[in-house]
Motif scaffolding. Structure first.
Motif, PDB file in Angstrom:
ATOM      1  N   ILE A  96    -138.167  73.223  -0.848  1.00  0.00           N
ATOM      2  CA  ILE A  96    -137.850  74.598  -1.248  1.00  0.00           C
ATOM      3  C   ILE A  96    -136.694  75.139  -0.405  1.00  0.00           C
ATOM      4  N   CYS A  97    -135.762  75.810  -1.053  1.00  0.00           N
ATOM      5  CA  CYS A  97    -134.621  76.425  -0.364  1.00  0.00           C
ATOM      6  C   CYS A  97    -135.058  77.800   0.166  1.00  0.00           C
ATOM      7  N   PRO A  98    -135.185  77.973   1.465  1.00  0.00           N
ATOM      8  CA  PRO A  98    -135.748  79.223   2.013  1.00  0.00           C
ATOM      9  C   PRO A  98    -134.864  80.443   1.829  1.00  0.00           C
ATOM     10  N   TYR A  99    -133.547  80.259   1.637  1.00  0.00           N
ATOM     11  CA  TYR A  99    -132.633  81.388   1.512  1.00  0.00           C
ATOM     12  C   TYR A  99    -132.143  81.585   0.086  1.00  0.00           C
ATOM     13  N   GLY A 100    -132.786  80.913  -0.872  1.00  0.00           N
ATOM     14  CA  GLY A 100    -132.412  81.075  -2.257  1.00  0.00           C
ATOM     15  C   GLY A 100    -131.328  80.110  -2.714  1.00  0.00           C
ATOM     16  N   CYS A 101    -130.818  80.374  -3.924  1.00  0.00           N
ATOM     17  CA  CYS A 101    -129.864  79.456  -4.560  1.00  0.00           C
ATOM     18  C   CYS A 101    -128.495  80.097  -4.745  1.00  0.00           C
ATOM     19  N   GLU A 102    -127.509  79.234  -4.925  1.00  0.00           N
ATOM     20  CA  GLU A 102    -126.180  79.698  -5.280  1.00  0.00           C
ATOM     21  C   GLU A 102    -126.222  80.298  -6.691  1.00  0.00           C
ATOM     22  N   PRO A 103    -125.224  81.118  -7.045  1.00  0.00           N
ATOM     23  CA  PRO A 103    -125.188  81.705  -8.400  1.00  0.00           C
ATOM     24  C   PRO A 103    -125.268  80.634  -9.479  1.00  0.00           C
ATOM     25  N   ASP A 104    -125.988  80.955 -10.559  1.00  0.00           N
ATOM     26  CA  ASP A 104    -126.178  80.080 -11.721  1.00  0.00           C
ATOM     27  C   ASP A 104    -127.109  78.899 -11.458  1.00  0.00           C
ATOM     28  N   TRP A 105    -127.827  78.910 -10.351  1.00  0.00           N
ATOM     29  CA  TRP A 105    -128.826  77.867 -10.067  1.00  0.00           C
ATOM     30  C   TRP A 105    -130.146  78.552  -9.774  1.00  0.00           C
ATOM     31  N   TYR A 106    -131.233  77.904 -10.184  1.00  0.00           N
ATOM     32  CA  TYR A 106    -132.536  78.532  -9.998  1.00  0.00           C
ATOM     33  C   TYR A 106    -133.618  77.492  -9.743  1.00  0.00           C
ATOM     34  N   TYR A 107    -134.832  77.950  -9.643  1.00  0.00           N
ATOM     35  CA  TYR A 107    -136.059  77.238  -9.272  1.00  0.00           C
ATOM     36  C   TYR A 107    -136.137  77.201  -7.743  1.00  0.00           C
ATOM     37  N   SER A 108    -137.324  76.968  -7.221  1.00  0.00           N
ATOM     38  CA  SER A 108    -137.514  77.046  -5.769  1.00  0.00           C
ATOM     39  C   SER A 108    -136.682  76.018  -5.017  1.00  0.00           C
ATOM     40  N   THR A 109    -136.361  74.897  -5.686  1.00  0.00           N
ATOM     41  CA  THR A 109    -135.567  73.851  -5.035  1.00  0.00           C
ATOM     42  C   THR A 109    -134.092  73.897  -5.441  1.00  0.00           C
ATOM     43  N   CYS A 110    -133.727  74.880  -6.268  1.00  0.00           N
ATOM     44  CA  CYS A 110    -132.330  75.071  -6.707  1.00  0.00           C
ATOM     45  C   CYS A 110    -131.752  73.828  -7.382  1.00  0.00           C
TER      46      CYS A 110
END
Length: 200
Positions: free
Chosen positions: A152-166
């Motif tokens: 899991i990416c703790p600080y979120g995803c770059e724009p246009d990417w999603y889900y907990s693992t980006c």
């Protein structure tokens, strides 16, 4: 007193000696003696293999190491050396071992070489028990850091990417899914708000 109790084929009623061999774990003409630890054979006259796991002895009849081998050896009698890449121990039955990942924290020496599980977690950028899964390059943060267990990416995803693992891209997977539409609307609103502020 019954001296024939440990005979496998009965005993001579006149002499009290066994007619054949003794039951497992016994020896002597009357089968009333037990093998001392680390010896085997019909009369317990042979030493167990030196590489049987220390203190556990071997099978009284076959001499096989029934409780495993000392580190670095394999085989029924622990007569074979483990491969160098196994570091210390290997499977007794076939000598195989798991190759540890170089992505284990501390290198491939820092893992259980029978399961391949990294003992101290993963180097930055990798996750999972065996540290073979790479963190998404779309995680926000230095060196694409993710949780070393879950990814899991703790600080979120770059724009246009999603889900907990980006790992899912809005433009690549399903551009009109609710998740992406919501994301894009939110992102566009922020852009519009920023644009309006620049005119004031």
């Amino acid at each position: 007193m019954n001296y024939c109790i440990n005979c496998s084929d009965g005993c001579n009623n006149q002499t009290g000696y066994c007619n054949g061999s003794c039951l497992y774990g016994y020896y002597g003409s009357e089968c009333n003696s037990t093998c001392p630890n680390n010896f085997y054979g019909d009369h317990c006259e042979m030493n167990c293999p030196s590489n049987c796991r220390e203190g556990n002895g071997c099978d009284q009849h076959t001499g096989e190491c029934t409780y495993g081998c000392n580190d670095g050896f394999w085989g029924k009698s622990c007569e074979n050396n483990c491969n160098d890449r196994c570091e210390s121990s290997c499977k007794q039955t076939h000598g195989g071992c798991c190759r540890c990942s170089d992505n284990c924290k501390g290198g491939h020496f820092k893992c259980d070489n029978t399961t391949g599980v990294c003992l101290d977690g993963c180097e930055s950028g990798y996750y999972g028990k065996h540290c073979v899964d790479k963190c998404s390059s779309h995680c926000i943060g230095n060196d694409t850091v993710c949780n070393s267990t879950t990814g899991i990416c703790p600080y979120g995803c770059e724009p246009d990417w999603y889900y907990s693992t980006c790992k899912y891209g809005c433009s690549l997977l399903t551009p009109h899914c609710a998740k992406c539409t919501q994301f894009k609307s939110k992102h566009n609103n922020k852009k519009n708000y920023s644009s309006l502020q620049t005119f004031h």
